[in-house]
Design a protein around this motif. Structure first.
Motif, PDB file in Angstrom:
ATOM      1  N   GLU A  85       5.318  -8.053  -0.514  1.00  0.00           N
ATOM      2  CA  GLU A  85       4.214  -7.319  -1.131  1.00  0.00           C
ATOM      3  C   GLU A  85       3.328  -8.250  -1.948  1.00  0.00           C
ATOM      4  O   GLU A  85       2.108  -8.076  -2.002  1.00  0.00           O
ATOM      5  CB  GLU A  85       4.756  -6.183  -1.995  1.00  0.00           C
ATOM      6  CG  GLU A  85       5.410  -5.073  -1.191  1.00  0.00           C
ATOM      7  CD  GLU A  85       5.809  -3.898  -2.046  1.00  0.00           C
ATOM      8  OE1 GLU A  85       5.531  -3.923  -3.261  1.00  0.00           O
ATOM      9  OE2 GLU A  85       6.412  -2.959  -1.499  1.00  0.00           O
ATOM     10  N   TYR A  86       3.944  -9.234  -2.589  1.00  0.00           N
ATOM     11  CA  TYR A  86       3.156 -10.191  -3.361  1.00  0.00           C
ATOM     12  C   TYR A  86       2.206 -10.974  -2.460  1.00  0.00           C
ATOM     13  O   TYR A  86       1.025 -11.156  -2.781  1.00  0.00           O
ATOM     14  CB  TYR A  86       4.070 -11.163  -4.108  1.00  0.00           C
ATOM     15  CG  TYR A  86       3.327 -12.351  -4.680  1.00  0.00           C
ATOM     16  CD1 TYR A  86       2.556 -12.222  -5.830  1.00  0.00           C
ATOM     17  CD2 TYR A  86       3.381 -13.593  -4.053  1.00  0.00           C
ATOM     18  CE1 TYR A  86       1.848 -13.299  -6.341  1.00  0.00           C
ATOM     19  CE2 TYR A  86       2.685 -14.672  -4.553  1.00  0.00           C
ATOM     20  CZ  TYR A  86       1.921 -14.522  -5.700  1.00  0.00           C
ATOM     21  OH  TYR A  86       1.226 -15.593  -6.193  1.00  0.00           O
ATOM     22  N   ARG A  95      -0.656  -8.725  -1.381  1.00  0.00           N
ATOM     23  CA  ARG A  95      -1.607  -8.522  -2.485  1.00  0.00           C
ATOM     24  C   ARG A  95      -2.441  -9.781  -2.736  1.00  0.00           C
ATOM     25  O   ARG A  95      -3.641  -9.699  -3.006  1.00  0.00           O
ATOM     26  CB  ARG A  95      -0.864  -8.116  -3.755  1.00  0.00           C
ATOM     27  CG  ARG A  95      -0.327  -6.700  -3.709  1.00  0.00           C
ATOM     28  CD  ARG A  95       0.145  -6.222  -5.077  1.00  0.00           C
ATOM     29  NE  ARG A  95       1.376  -6.894  -5.472  1.00  0.00           N
ATOM     30  CZ  ARG A  95       1.475  -7.695  -6.514  1.00  0.00           C
ATOM     31  NH1 ARG A  95       0.418  -7.977  -7.240  1.00  0.00           N
ATOM     32  NH2 ARG A  95       2.642  -8.249  -6.830  1.00  0.00           N
ATOM     33  N   SER A 119      -1.046  -1.480   2.231  1.00  0.00           N
ATOM     34  CA  SER A 119      -1.155  -1.109   0.815  1.00  0.00           C
ATOM     35  C   SER A 119      -0.743   0.340   0.604  1.00  0.00           C
ATOM     36  O   SER A 119      -0.059   0.668  -0.374  1.00  0.00           O
ATOM     37  CB  SER A 119      -2.596  -1.320   0.330  1.00  0.00           C
ATOM     38  OG  SER A 119      -2.983  -2.675   0.436  1.00  0.00           O
ATOM     39  N   GLU A 164       5.467   0.100  -5.918  1.00  0.00           N
ATOM     40  CA  GLU A 164       5.274  -1.340  -6.004  1.00  0.00           C
ATOM     41  C   GLU A 164       6.408  -2.008  -6.764  1.00  0.00           C
ATOM     42  O   GLU A 164       6.939  -1.468  -7.740  1.00  0.00           O
ATOM     43  CB  GLU A 164       3.941  -1.667  -6.696  1.00  0.00           C
ATOM     44  CG  GLU A 164       2.730  -1.229  -5.897  1.00  0.00           C
ATOM     45  CD  GLU A 164       1.450  -1.785  -6.474  1.00  0.00           C
ATOM     46  OE1 GLU A 164       1.293  -3.015  -6.519  1.00  0.00           O
ATOM     47  OE2 GLU A 164       0.609  -0.990  -6.915  1.00  0.00           O
ATOM     48  N   THR A 183      -2.547  -5.464  -8.758  1.00  0.00           N
ATOM     49  CA  THR A 183      -1.677  -4.519  -8.064  1.00  0.00           C
ATOM     50  C   THR A 183      -2.428  -3.907  -6.888  1.00  0.00           C
ATOM     51  O   THR A 183      -3.658  -4.015  -6.776  1.00  0.00           O
ATOM     52  CB  THR A 183      -1.220  -3.406  -9.009  1.00  0.00           C
ATOM     53  OG1 THR A 183      -2.394  -2.679  -9.452  1.00  0.00           O
ATOM     54  CG2 THR A 183      -0.487  -3.971 -10.212  1.00  0.00           C
ATOM     55  N   PHE A 184      -1.685  -3.250  -5.992  1.00  0.00           N
ATOM     56  CA  PHE A 184      -2.332  -2.563  -4.872  1.00  0.00           C
ATOM     57  C   PHE A 184      -3.322  -1.515  -5.378  1.00  0.00           C
ATOM     58  O   PHE A 184      -4.404  -1.346  -4.815  1.00  0.00           O
ATOM     59  CB  PHE A 184      -1.280  -1.895  -3.983  1.00  0.00           C
ATOM     60  CG  PHE A 184      -0.524  -2.846  -3.108  1.00  0.00           C
ATOM     61  CD1 PHE A 184      -1.179  -3.564  -2.116  1.00  0.00           C
ATOM     62  CD2 PHE A 184       0.843  -3.021  -3.255  1.00  0.00           C
ATOM     63  CE1 PHE A 184      -0.488  -4.436  -1.291  1.00  0.00           C
ATOM     64  CE2 PHE A 184       1.542  -3.900  -2.444  1.00  0.00           C
ATOM     65  CZ  PHE A 184       0.883  -4.606  -1.466  1.00  0.00           C
ATOM     66  N   LEU A 227      -6.485  -3.247  -6.519  1.00  0.00           N
ATOM     67  CA  LEU A 227      -7.210  -3.822  -5.388  1.00  0.00           C
ATOM     68  C   LEU A 227      -7.994  -2.758  -4.631  1.00  0.00           C
ATOM     69  O   LEU A 227      -9.145  -2.976  -4.233  1.00  0.00           O
ATOM     70  CB  LEU A 227      -6.221  -4.512  -4.442  1.00  0.00           C
ATOM     71  CG  LEU A 227      -5.643  -5.847  -4.911  1.00  0.00           C
ATOM     72  CD1 LEU A 227      -4.477  -6.262  -4.025  1.00  0.00           C
ATOM     73  CD2 LEU A 227      -6.716  -6.923  -4.924  1.00  0.00           C
TER      74      LEU A 227
END
Length: 404
Positions: free
Chosen positions: A149-150, A153, A183, A191, A216-217, A220
């Motif tokens: 996930e990082y 992002r 996302s 998250e 964070t998603f 964003l």
């Protein structure tokens, strides 16, 4: 007289052939000359290409103007993103990695993490360039599916530098859409904070490797909304950006994004689905994309503001043009559906009111308006729009439409 006539005829024929021969020679001479007079030898030697036209290839019209006319000062030029050709060595490396991404046969989860980290390290500083490359964008979409996930992002954050030009690009638009879908999946799953995922670092080697803090998603996506909203009408008319707008609206609302069981509700057309299948093997099929999700609380306010701003910016002419547009009509129908859920569909001056030439504001006889609605019903795309309007309309508006 007969002999003389024949002689004249033959001379005239020869003269015509001679003239045609000269014309053909002149045509050949022109075909081998460049704009600067250099001779084209066929293999490229001696040929100097003319300078490229620096003009923008896409023009954006500000639809916030009153009335149906547009002032010259309200024109904004936007061209698709272009960052040049990808380095052949990098392209060759990524193609070799694509085999591993397709097989996904790693001995352990740790091996997969190391592999993915190495790929991101190799393409560092070339991320946006790869999104606009045919091969690079395809490999990126496959890479995202096995990324943390990082990493997703971080890549999503990089696109903020040139968002508008990326979403109207033929290849990078698919990359942005994949990032949006992933996302939505991550938000539904919840998250994971950067501190909790301590094994994920930007540089996989060296004791001084540090993590770059990225949004964070949720942030964003909210920033993406702020960026796209001022250009909404232009993006609705763009064949590459329009599908991103639909995904964004569905992500904000929490409505199902992909319903494979019902092709009518699918976000992708059959042609687009075939394109994705050819490029990536299979589309992103995650359970959370086919069900209603619970988006963050901030998305509700962002969606309401987006719909209001985008609707207010459209004049009557622009709104009506989207009713028969195969590119813009699906976005328009989704906007009306979301407004209907909030009880803001049948207000005077609303988006639907503009599409129906103020039928809600004033339902008196108007032959011009009646003719326009009839044209929608007879149009291949417009008829689907009117079908959706009928599904969303109240009994009062249905009676008004029936009496037209």
């Amino acid at each position: 007289m007969g002999v003389e006539g024949k002689r004249k005829t033959r001379r005239g024929k020869r003269g015509g052939e001679s003239k045609r021969q000269k014309d053909d020679e002149a045509s050949i001479d022109n075909s081998v000359l460049g704009d600067n007079g250099a001779v084209d030898q066929g293999d490229g030697e001696g040929y100097e290409a003319p300078p490229m036209d620096a003009r923008d290839s896409v023009f954006y019209t500000d639809t916030a103007a009153d009335g149906d006319s547009m002032d010259v000062d309200q024109a904004e030029k936007i061209s698709p993103a272009s960052y040049g050709l990808v380095n052949p060595d990098l392209q060759s490396y990524l193609k070799s990695c694509e085999v591993m991404l397709d097989d996904s046969k790693f001995e352990s989860a740790e091996d997969r993490v190391i592999f993915v980290n190495n790929v991101y390290a190799e393409m560092k500083n070339f991320e946006l360039q790869l999104t606009t490359d045919h091969e690079g964008s395809r490999i990126l979409e496959k890479l995202f599916r096995v990324s943390s996930e990082y990493q997703i992002r971080r890549f999503f954050a990089l696109t903020r530098e040139d968002t508008i030009r990326l979403v109207i690009h033929r290849f990078s638009s698919h990359t942005i859409q994949t990032l949006l879908l992933l996302s939505a999946i991550a938000l539904e799953r919840g998250e994971v904070s950067d501190l909790a995922a301590g094994a994920e670092i930007e540089d996989s080697e060296g004791p001084e490797a540090v993590r770059t803090e990225v949004p964070t998603f949720e942030k964003l996506i909210l920033e993406l909304v702020d960026t796209l909203t001022p250009h909404w009408s232009f993006l609705m008319a763009n064949e590459y950006a329009s599908h991103i707008l639909r995904v964004l609206l569905l992500v904000l609302s929490g409505k199902p994004i992909e319903d494979q069981a019902n092709p009518k509700n699918a976000i992708k057309s059959k042609r687009s689905a075939k394109y994705v299948e050819d490029r990536n093997g299979e589309p992103i099929n995650h359970p959370s994309l086919a069900t209603r999700r619970t988006p963050p609380d901030s998305f509700a306010a962002a969606l309401e503001q987006l719909l209001k701003t985008a609707s207010d910016a459209m004049n009557d002419l622009v709104a009506r043009s989207f009713t028969n547009s195969p590119v813009g009509s699906p976005v328009l129908q989704l906007m009306l559906s979301l407004q209907s859920e909030k009880g803001k569909l049948e207000r005077a001056g609303s988006l639907l009111d503009k599409c129906l030439m103020e039928l809600i504001t004033d339902n008196s006889d108007n032959p011009r308006r009646d003719g326009a609605i009839k044209m929608m019903l007879e149009d291949v795309v417009g008829s689907h729009f009117m079908q959706r309007v009928i599904e969303l309309s109240s009994a009062k508006l249905l009676r008004t439409l029936y009496e037209r």
